[in-house]
Scaffold this motif. Sequence first.
Motif, PDB file in Angstrom:
ATOM      1  N   SER A  19       3.614   5.205  -6.055  1.00 43.38           N
ATOM      2  CA  SER A  19       3.357   5.464  -7.348  1.00 43.38           C
ATOM      3  C   SER A  19       2.614   6.290  -7.992  1.00 43.38           C
ATOM      4  N   ALA A  20       1.656   6.755  -7.167  1.00 44.29           N
ATOM      5  CA  ALA A  20       0.901   7.788  -7.660  1.00 44.29           C
ATOM      6  C   ALA A  20       1.417   9.180  -7.780  1.00 44.29           C
ATOM      7  N   ASN A  21       2.308   9.262  -7.024  1.00 46.22           N
ATOM      8  CA  ASN A  21       3.063  10.840  -6.832  1.00 46.22           C
ATOM      9  C   ASN A  21       3.894  11.170  -8.000  1.00 46.22           C
ATOM     10  N   THR A  22       3.805  12.661  -7.837  1.00 44.75           N
ATOM     11  CA  THR A  22       4.820  13.121  -8.896  1.00 44.75           C
ATOM     12  C   THR A  22       5.994  13.633  -7.960  1.00 44.75           C
ATOM     13  N   TYR A  23       7.042  13.823  -8.643  1.00 43.68           N
ATOM     14  CA  TYR A  23       8.334  14.496  -8.065  1.00 43.68           C
ATOM     15  C   TYR A  23       9.095  15.500  -8.554  1.00 43.68           C
ATOM     16  N   ARG A  83       0.993  -1.262  -0.033  1.00 44.51           N
ATOM     17  CA  ARG A  83       0.097  -0.014   0.026  1.00 44.51           C
ATOM     18  C   ARG A  83       0.766   1.025  -0.044  1.00 44.51           C
ATOM     19  N   SER A 138      12.350  10.429  -7.336  1.00 44.80           N
ATOM     20  CA  SER A 138      11.210   9.273  -7.452  1.00 44.80           C
ATOM     21  C   SER A 138      12.064   8.157  -7.023  1.00 44.80           C
ATOM     22  N   ILE A 193       3.708   1.242  -1.300  1.00 42.24           N
ATOM     23  CA  ILE A 193       4.435   1.551  -2.668  1.00 42.24           C
ATOM     24  C   ILE A 193       3.212   2.047  -3.700  1.00 42.24           C
ATOM     25  N   LEU A 194       2.049   1.551  -3.557  1.00 50.83           N
ATOM     26  CA  LEU A 194       1.000   2.111  -4.580  1.00 50.83           C
ATOM     27  C   LEU A 194       0.840   3.605  -4.220  1.00 50.83           C
ATOM     28  N   ARG A 195       0.945   4.103  -2.973  1.00 49.76           N
ATOM     29  CA  ARG A 195       0.904   5.496  -2.775  1.00 49.76           C
ATOM     30  C   ARG A 195       2.018   6.221  -3.674  1.00 49.76           C
TER      31      ARG A 195
END
Lengths: 210, 210
Positions: free
Chosen positions: B119-123, B113, B129, B115-117
């Motif tokens: 993976s949705a981010n931008t950096y 979970r 990242s 990792i999912l959060r």
Amino acid sequence: MNDALPINPALASRGELTRERILDAAEQIFANKDFSAARLEDVAQAVGIKRASIVYYFSNKQELYDAVEGRLFAAMVEATEQRLNADAPALQQVLTVLDTWLDFMVKRPTAPRLILRDSANTYPNASASVRISGVALSTWESVIRAGQEKGELVDVEPMYLLHLLGAPAIYFAATSQLLGENRNFDPAEPEHLQAFRSMLHRSARAVLQP
Amino acid sequence: MNDALPINPALASRGELTRERILDAAEQIFANKDFSAARLEDVAQAVGIKRASIVYYFSNKQELYDAVEGRLFAAMVEATEQRLNADAPALQQVLTVLDTWLDFMVKRPTAPRLILRDSANTYPNASASVRISGVALSTWESVIRAGQEKGELVDVEPMYLLHLLGAPAIYFAATSQLLGENRNFDPAEPEHLQAFRSMLHRSARAVLQP
């Protein structure tokens, strides 16, 4: 005598237009920020209206978020149904669903990122989690089950197959810019998209055929 | 003459213990809530200490989050290296990596979970990242590249293969309780885990073999 003002069609359609512009802006903002950080003020500013005008269409942030998600899944399922041919062999139908989802998410990168955020959430009860995404799960399930009944597809849980074949498309579309300087690529570039698609088909054939 | 107090080993280890307890609590909270909603106060309360005591170990929320992620990826990579045998055939090595990650994430559901959060981010930049998750990507890449150099694995981008084979494990471990009342299952149940693992291996063999 009726006191209600006659509906002005121009105004009605202007209202619809504003509603769509709010949804467009909100889709970007919810994809870029986590739910707690996203603010109705930011959406209003992006559209160029006042916060109060948003509340006229969506009474709070959760309602706006649900409308964004609802529109997204409706569009994804509609695109799928347009391309699906119920007379085609089952394997071909599943490949069509996967291709449609892959193309949809690559063209609309907010989609896979919103799905990733949703996938990390917990929900107060089992039905809440699929309240909106359920339409996509049902489409998947019905294509798989129909193929299984005809004996054309492997007899395993449709949800395992969704994890195996749907998750790669989400990750390809959402995270190919998060791999680090020497690894990042643009998933929308035809060369990458085509190469990935052919690998996804290879996996799909291997896992789906009985 | 040295003014510094001698280090008390009992206190030092008590400090390390508290640090670990903070990380344990924070891992739960960051997995359950988005970053903006997670509060140091909640972590402190879960540990049974004051907020100020956390700040003694981690100066702010971002630093605590990074430490949680760092510990997680270090544990995942360590588990992988313990099971990897560099003399085994390349396909076998990749299956070992996948099995280790799958087992790790099923046993520690906070991991997929988080990792999912992520993976949705931008950096802000490409290297940010992978500042923390990069160790896992490097492990994957080196196993794939070594197999490709020996001609034992298909010659495609290691990152495509990561999307194709790593993402399913994340989704299996994280979202099997988000599928709706009639579809939810417990991924840790041996029956489910074994059935999914064998499908994942099937996919891996199909995509990896040249």
